[in-house]
Design an enzyme around this catalytic site. Structure first.
Site, PDB file in Angstrom:
ATOM      1  CB  SER A 325      -0.856   0.057   1.255  1.00 48.68           C
ATOM      2  OG  SER A 325      -1.755  -0.982   1.257  1.00 48.68           O
ATOM      3  NE  ARG A 425     -10.731  -6.452  -7.619  1.00 49.61           N
ATOM      4  CZ  ARG A 425      -9.485  -6.335  -7.173  1.00 49.61           C
ATOM      5  NH1 ARG A 425      -8.529  -7.042  -7.700  1.00 49.61           N
ATOM      6  NH2 ARG A 425      -9.211  -5.502  -6.198  1.00 49.61           N
ATOM      7  CB  SER A 470     -13.471   1.470   0.479  1.00 50.33           C
ATOM      8  OG  SER A 470     -12.509   1.541  -0.559  1.00 50.33           O
ATOM      9  CD  GLN A 472      -8.234  -0.698  -3.234  1.00 52.14           C
ATOM     10  OE1 GLN A 472      -9.162  -0.809  -4.028  1.00 52.14           O
ATOM     11  NE2 GLN A 472      -7.339  -1.645  -3.062  1.00 52.14           N
ATOM     12  CG  ASP A 618      -6.185  -7.291   2.842  1.00 52.68           C
ATOM     13  OD1 ASP A 618      -7.326  -7.418   2.342  1.00 52.68           O
ATOM     14  OD2 ASP A 618      -5.384  -6.401   2.518  1.00 52.68           O
ATOM     15  NE  ARG A 649      -9.116 -12.158   0.453  1.00 53.33           N
ATOM     16  CZ  ARG A 649      -8.483 -11.017   0.280  1.00 53.33           C
ATOM     17  NH1 ARG A 649      -8.602 -10.052   1.158  1.00 53.33           N
ATOM     18  NH2 ARG A 649      -7.747 -10.845  -0.783  1.00 53.33           N
ATOM     19  NE  ARG A 690      -4.433  -9.706   1.006  1.00 51.50           N
ATOM     20  CZ  ARG A 690      -3.294  -9.086   1.275  1.00 51.50           C
ATOM     21  NH1 ARG A 690      -2.466  -9.588   2.147  1.00 51.50           N
ATOM     22  NH2 ARG A 690      -2.985  -7.965   0.652  1.00 51.50           N
TER      23      ARG A 690
END
Ligand code: NAP
Length: 737
Positions: A325, A425, A470, A472, A618, A649, A690
């Site tokens: 990041s 996405r 978020s 991002q 994550d 996930r 991950r």
């Protein structure tokens, strides 16, 4: 055995015709492979070498009997051969060719046929060699290479499918392209390099004393000029056939050489380094993403599986790759800053390299990365240049979202594209608020890439309340805010990574952060900075969990970023009873770092506090593995708002843990995991790096060997994982299909 086709006739049994015939014959694609060539020696050689079943002496007869006719003659001979075979062609016989230029082949066909037949499907295999003649025929020549079909307005779907199947049988990948686009692309990627090679050798050979140059020729000369040994007549024909497109490419190239000449003449280091570093990066990029389309045999990266032996303990000291990041943001802000930015510890992953390449494509001179060191010659807030084409961002969602913010206020248009994963996405969460700021952004259905960003839009600051936390989206808006009128405020429902805010301050741009609201005002400047990127806590997390669950472990992870918005994994493990000690705590730039000492200690199942979980999203797969090794039950809750990716996930990890015999289920807006025995077997990580890493860690407590399929993505997000894992004591090996 049933053959797909009865008779295929190849007219022109040279390198390409011979290679196609040999490939089809070896794969028994047709009952009879017939060759025809005006040169009877070639035909005899073709028979003797097993390239063809039959040698035809009467072209018309052979054409009449064929189901597919392939013209593999020099492009210049196409009109004469078409005129000769036309009367003998049955209406249902398929006709194709292999010519390197397509405009003139189709023009020749129009002159001969008038109305083009629906059975005519022009083609061009992007594979070859500097050799010619049937003796050089190679049945593997087209394997993993592209074949471009340039359909005419009348080519039927049935004929196209049949010709595509024929090429696929040789191992080629078949694509379609507009005819004019084909000739332009090939002029740049094949014709120009060949002409340069011919011209360079000719220029050097012109002076008699230059025989010495050839004698002492180094690898560079040899590599660059290999293709000057290609067939002169063929290249003469190609130059005539694709004249306009080739002239355009020679002009563009001449301008580029003139720019470089000027930089050399004036010792302009920045321009020289700019050209060389951009070119090197593009070449590396090209090798990675387009290797199979070059005129060379390159291996496709195949599927990767992990195989793990059960048991083991971790020990020693590890230095982890730089935080991804922070690396992304360092490239972005360094490029937009005035002056030089020097980065140490840059994460050389596919994703952060995609960011680096994007800024190079926009004219920023960036040296490195070399062992984590990167030097950026910042161009200032207004200094980015229009990129030469769409910016390809691999599978990096971070790059795409953050760049959308940077580019929304630029004066030029841009297009952001990505690999297959990224193209699925949705970018809607970032597009909508940017549009509210005045940005012109278009995407595909449901906000999917490619994104087309219109330049010259005036942005205005907004107050945006993020519907879902978020980092991002927050970062994209703050970056757009640097060029927007007034203040841009982003309110988040839960704390997310604050690297953008910290780094903006590090570059001298004030950011206010008050109770979950981050604000930037436009009108500032960014000043180049020195940035030491700390080790990635997400990478460290794998080893923190691993050492916490594997009896006998004692490991030290050096210089890891422990930013409060990222260290949830440490705090949660501490609550579970883990033995984790932070040593040498320090502040590097604006980021807190520490060495992390982890020793095995049995864990206890807990109800994971949701505010901590939001700073360890994550790491959820790893924490589920920790829970599977703990005594009692652990509950993961409060994750409903965190997007489809987090839910996916959890689901994939829970299902893989169940396959290992662990009681792990999705429950409410999260999951429940009960500690217990871990078996072994074959698992799938759903293509999620991950999850793959978490399952690899689980093997430390497994009773049997574990196979994890689909681990390809790990190379992109954590390139050194296998090497570091083995060094630490995890018994892992990679299996490539
Ligand atoms: P090649 O090895 O020289 O083979 C061409 C063959 O066609 C020769 O045996 C030639 O005979 C024969 N031929 C010429 N005119 C003919 C006619 N009127 N009737 C019957 N046969 C005739 O050339 P190649 O490299 O295979 O190239 C063939 C085609 O493939 C060209 O259109 C080229 O653009 C295309 N292509 C080449 C490459 C490459 O890298 N070489 C790559 C992709 C596509 P003679 O020896 O008597 O002339």
């Amino acid at each position: 055995m049933r053959h797909s086709v009865d008779r295929i006739l190849v007219v022109g049994l040279g390198l390409i015709g011979g290679s196609l015939a040999k490939a089809l014959r070896e794969r028994r694609y047709c009952r009879t492979l017939v060759g025809y060539d005006r040169n009877t020696d070639e035909l005899e050689a073709g028979l003797a070498l097993g390239v063809i079943d039959e040698a035809a002496t009467d072209l018309a007869e052979a054409v009449h009997a064929a189901d597919i006719v392939v013209l593999a003659v020099p492009v210049k001979a196409t009109d004469a051969v078409l005129a000769e075979i036309r009367p003998a062609l049955r209406p249902e016989t398929l006709l194709t060719d292999v010519g390197s230029t397509k405009g003139n082949v189709v023009e020749a066909a129009r002159a001969v046929f008038g109305q083009l037949p629906p059975t005519f499907v022009p083609g061009h295999p992007i594979a070859g060699s500097e050799k010619s003649g049937v003796a050089a025929a190679d049945a593997q020549l087209f394997e993993r290479h592209k074949v471009i079909l340039t359909l005419t307005e009348t080519s039927s779907a049935q004929a196209t499918l049949a010709i595509a199947r024929m090429w696929q049988a040789t191992g080629a990948e078949v694509l379609q392209m507009e005819l004019s686009r084909h000739d332009e692309v090939l002029a740049a990627t094949s014709h120009l390099p060949h002409l340069l090679a011919f011209s360079l050798v000719d220029t050097l050979a012109a002076e008699a004393e230059n025989t010495d140059i050839f004698r002492y020729a180094a690898g560079g000369f040899r590599d660059f000029t290999r293709i000057a040994a290609s067939d002169p007549t063929m290249w003469h024909d190609i130059c005539l056939a694709n004249r306009e497109a080739i002239l355009g490419q020679i002009d563009r190239f001449s301008e580029g050489v003139a720019r470089l000449r000027q930089a050399v003449a004036t010792s302009d280091s920045q321009t020289m380094l700019g050209i060389f570093t951009r070119a090197k990066a593009s070449r590396d990029h090209f090798t990675r993403i387009l290797s199979s389309s070059a005129y060379s045999q390159k291996q496709h990266p195949g599927p990767v599986n992990f195989v793990l032996q059960p048991g083991g303990a971790l020990s020693g000291q590890l230095r982890l790759p730089g935080d991804m990041s922070i690396s992304h943001r360092a490239i972005m802000l360094g490029s937009l800053a005035d002056g030089i930015t020097e980065i140490e510890g840059f994460a050389e992953s596919e994703d952060s390299l995609a960011t680096l390449q994007a800024f190079r494509d926009m004219g920023v001179v960036i040296e490195g990365p070399h062992q984590g060191a990167v030097k950026i010659y910042g161009v200032g807030l207004e200094g980015l240049q229009p990129p030469p084409g769409p910016l390809y961002l691999g599978d990096s969602g971070t790059t795409m979202r953050l760049l959308a913010g940077v580019l929304a206020g630029q004066p030029f248009d841009t297009e952001l594209t990505g690999g297959a994963g990224l193209s699925r996405r949705s970018m809607a969460a970032v597009i909508e608020p940017l549009q509210n700021m005045g940005a012109g952004i278009e995407a595909q259905d449901a906000g999917r890439p490619p994104l087309r960003i219109r330049g010259g839009q005036r942005l205005r600051g907004i107050e945006h309340r993020l519907p879902a936390a978020s980092a991002q989206v927050k970062s994209a808006l703050l970056l757009a805010g640097l060029r927007a009128e007034g203040a841009t405020r982003v309110l988040e429902p839960a704390a997310t990574r604050d690297h953008t805010e910290r780094m903006l301050r590090g570059f001298g741009w004030p950011v206010e952060v008050v109770s979950g609201c981050s604000t930037v005002h436009s009108g500032g400047r960014l000043s180049g900075a020195k940035i030491a990127v700390p080790g990635d806590i997400s990478a460290a997390a794998a080893f923190i969990v691993a050492a916490s669950i594997a009896p006998g472990s004692d490991i030290r992870l050096e210089h890891v970023g422990i930013n409060p918005t990222r260290r949830g994994v440490i705090d949660i493990l501490l609550l579970m009873g883990a033995d984790i000690e932070l040593c040498n705590e320090d502040l590097v730039g604006a980021e807190p770092v520490a060495d992390i000492q982890v020793r095995y200690r049995p864990l206890q199942g807990i109800e994971l506090p949701s505010q901590l979980l939001t700073t360890a999203l994550d790491e959820c797969p790893l924490l589920m593995v920790a829970a599977a090794c703990a005594v009692g039950e652990s509950r993961f809750h409060g994750l409903g708002e965190r997007g489809a990716r987090v839910q996916e996930r959890l689901a994939v990890t829970a299902s893989a843990l169940r396959a290992l015999g662990v009681d792990a289920v999705l429950e409410g807006d999260g999951a429940r995991v009960r500690g217990g025995r871990i078996g072994g077997g074959s698992l799938d990580c759903g293509g999620d790096a991950r999850v793959a890493v978490a399952l690899a860690v689980a093997a430390l407590r497994a009773e049997n060997e574990i196979h994890i399929g689909g681990c390809d993505a790990v190379a992109a997000s954590f390139p050194d994982f296998i090497a570091l894992a083995r060094r630490a004591g995890i018994r892992i090996r990679k299996e490539e299909a």
